[in-house]
Design an enzyme around this catalytic site. Structure first.
Site, mmCIF file in Angstrom:
data_model
loop_
_atom_site.group_PDB
_atom_site.id
_atom_site.type_symbol
_atom_site.label_atom_id
_atom_site.label_comp_id
_atom_site.label_asym_id
_atom_site.label_seq_id
_atom_site.Cartn_x
_atom_site.Cartn_y
_atom_site.Cartn_z
ATOM 1 N N TYR A 143 0.838 -1.299 -0.106
ATOM 2 C CA TYR A 143 0.221 0.120 -0.072
ATOM 3 C C TYR A 143 0.865 1.526 0.063
ATOM 4 C CZ TYR A 143 -4.458 -2.083 0.814
ATOM 5 O OH TYR A 143 -5.816 -2.646 0.695
ATOM 6 N N LYS A 192 3.147 -15.329 3.567
ATOM 7 C CA LYS A 192 3.230 -16.208 2.148
ATOM 8 C C LYS A 192 4.987 -16.356 1.964
ATOM 9 C CE LYS A 192 1.813 -18.259 -1.742
ATOM 10 N NZ LYS A 192 1.024 -19.382 -1.663
ATOM 11 N N ASP A 224 -3.226 -18.428 1.316
ATOM 12 C CA ASP A 224 -4.031 -19.146 0.601
ATOM 13 C C ASP A 224 -4.864 -20.024 1.530
ATOM 14 O OD1 ASP A 224 -1.922 -20.138 0.892
ATOM 15 O OD2 ASP A 224 -1.852 -21.125 -1.143
ATOM 16 N N ASP A 248 -6.289 -6.950 4.275
ATOM 17 C CA ASP A 248 -7.278 -6.203 3.726
ATOM 18 C C ASP A 248 -8.326 -7.315 3.266
ATOM 19 O OD1 ASP A 248 -8.966 -4.287 2.366
ATOM 20 O OD2 ASP A 248 -8.008 -4.760 0.499
ATOM 21 N N ASP A 252 -12.104 -8.797 5.002
ATOM 22 C CA ASP A 252 -13.290 -8.848 4.248
ATOM 23 C C ASP A 252 -14.029 -10.350 4.399
ATOM 24 O OD1 ASP A 252 -13.491 -6.277 3.684
ATOM 25 O OD2 ASP A 252 -13.811 -6.266 1.521
HETATM 26 C C1 IPM Z 1 -10.224 -0.889 3.975
HETATM 27 C C2 IPM Z 1 -10.572 -0.572 2.768
HETATM 28 C C3 IPM Z 1 -9.292 0.352 2.349
HETATM 29 C C4 IPM Z 1 -8.155 -0.586 2.223
HETATM 30 C C5 IPM Z 1 -9.599 1.210 0.850
HETATM 31 C C6 IPM Z 1 -10.922 1.628 0.864
HETATM 32 C C7 IPM Z 1 -8.357 2.138 0.439
HETATM 33 O O1 IPM Z 1 -10.757 -1.635 1.639
HETATM 34 O O2 IPM Z 1 -10.289 -0.159 4.967
HETATM 35 O O3 IPM Z 1 -9.966 -2.139 4.150
HETATM 36 O O4 IPM Z 1 -7.836 -1.099 1.294
HETATM 37 O O5 IPM Z 1 -7.438 -0.374 3.132
HETATM 38 MG MG MG Z 2 -10.719 -3.440 2.580
#
Ligand code: IPM
Ligand code: MG
Length: 359
Positions: A143, A192, A224, A248, A252
């Site tokens: 990032y 990884k 993975d 990230d 999710d």
């Molecule tokens: C998160 C989001 C952010 C990230 C984006 C919106 C930049 O997906 O906070 O997880 O990738 O960190």
């Molecule tokens: Mg995210």
């Protein structure tokens, strides 16, 4: 009794609606427990682009730096999707993380008892409950690494660099081990290391830090495999620590197995436990301004603020208990609605949580 300065960043989409409800919750906590919270609203994201031409005005960073903590709603929306990478609302998030040194991102994925029906996993898989704390490194790796484009024999090419320094890994490792120590004393490192050199260094440092935490059981998963295990047997994971990029994705996935992205809070902390607190869901432009958004993730983010930055554990529990009570009573916003429950809007959900907050 204490006085705390909080910078609020309502942002875009449903952000303003959910932040309003959360400010009310904090004010009630203040009244009940004798604290004062002083709020200063600042701009970031799409609304900042519209009003100032940039996603993260300097003034916003300054106000955040002078505050004790930051409460953020959400940033982004279709309107700004056409802008180039460095002008998009998302830049505001990355900019805040970098400028405020928020390297430790805590993302708890908890399956609430009352919401078990919302879990997309087979009931027997989730039977033991889900309570995973993902600790994501937030200011390093791909990032923030070197990136660019160049011409090659194969035409135009682009690159992003994954790089981690020992100190960057050590501090996030310490955050994760300290959390594990206070929880079930079990930490899973996700990397990884079978392929990436940056992961091999990452793992070396994790193993080094582990020596200071002999009472925490440490194991390792490749990313993975971690993606697989988290849906195969979520109950066997407690604290998981990983890089910015892997975190990230994994966070999710973890949020989705609780069935309710509208429920999950997060904390992004610096070395002094100063923090930015935000729901992990986005700005949901499709339901913005319609009194449909679930304010609970933001309200629970305020509870994390009380716990991690202000050290007010009883106050944090008061919010969490209020949320649990409201869910138990059968009220639901649209995102967590199921048969036989009562559908309410953002404001009513906020009001009901407020009503349940007790000392
Ligand atoms: C998160 C989001 C952010 C990230 C984006 C919106 C930049 O997906 O906070 O997880 O990738 O960190
Ligand atoms: Mg995210």
């Amino acid at each position: 009794m204490a006085n705390f300065k909080i910078a609020t960043i309502p942002g875009d989409g449903i952000g303003p609606e959910i932040v309003v409800e959360t400010v009310k919750v904090l004010e009630k906590i203040g009244q009940l427990f004798g604290h004062t919270f002083e709020f200063t609203e600042v701009l970031a994201g799409g609304i900042a682009i519209d009003k100032t031409g940039e996603p993260l005005p300097n003034e916003t960073i300054e106000v955040c730096k002078k505050s004790d903590a930051v409460l953020l709603g959400a940033v982004g929306g279709w309107k700004w999707d056409v802008l180039p990478g460095d002008k998009r609302p998302e830049r505001a998030l990355l900019g805040l993380r970098g400028a405020l040194g928020l390297y430790a991102n805590l993302r708890p994925a908890v399956l609430h008892d009352a919401l078990k029906a919302a879990c997309p996993l087979r009931p027997d898989i989730a039977a033991g409950g889900i309570d995973i704390m993902i600790v994501r490194e937030l200011t390093g790796g791909m990032y923030f690494g070197d990136r660019g484009r160049k011409q090659t024999d194969l035409g135009e090419a682009a690159w992003d660099t994954e790089m981690y320094a020992v100190d960057e890994v050590r501090r996030i490792a310490i955050t994760a081990f300290e959390l594990a120590k206070k929880r079930k004393k079990k930490l899973t490192n996700v990397d990884k290391a079978n392929v990436l050199e940056s992961s091999r260094l990452w793992r070396e440092v994790i193993l080094e830090v582990a020596k200071d935490y002999p009472d925490v059981t440490l194991d390792h998963l490749y990313i993975d495999n971690a993606a697989m295990q988290i849906i195969r047997d979520p109950g066997s994971y407690d604290v998981m620590v990983t890089t910015n990029m892997f975190g990230d994705i994994l966070s999710d996935e973890a949020s989705q197995i609780t069935g309710s992205i509208g429920m999950l809070p997060s904390a992004s902390l610096n070395k002094d436990n100063f923090g930015m607190y935000e729901p992990i869901h986005g700005s949901a432009p499709d339901i913005a301004g319609q009194d449909k958004a679930n304010p609970i993730a933001t309200i629970l983010s305020a509870a994390m603020m009380l716990q991690y930055t202000f050290g007010l554990d009883a106050e944090a529990r008061a919010i969490e208990n209020a949320v649990t009570a409201v869910l138990k009573s059968g009220v639901r916003t649209g995102d967590i609605m199921s048969d036989g429950m009562k559908l309410v809007g953002t404001k009513e959900m906020g009001r009901l949580v407020l009503e349940e907050i007790k000392r």
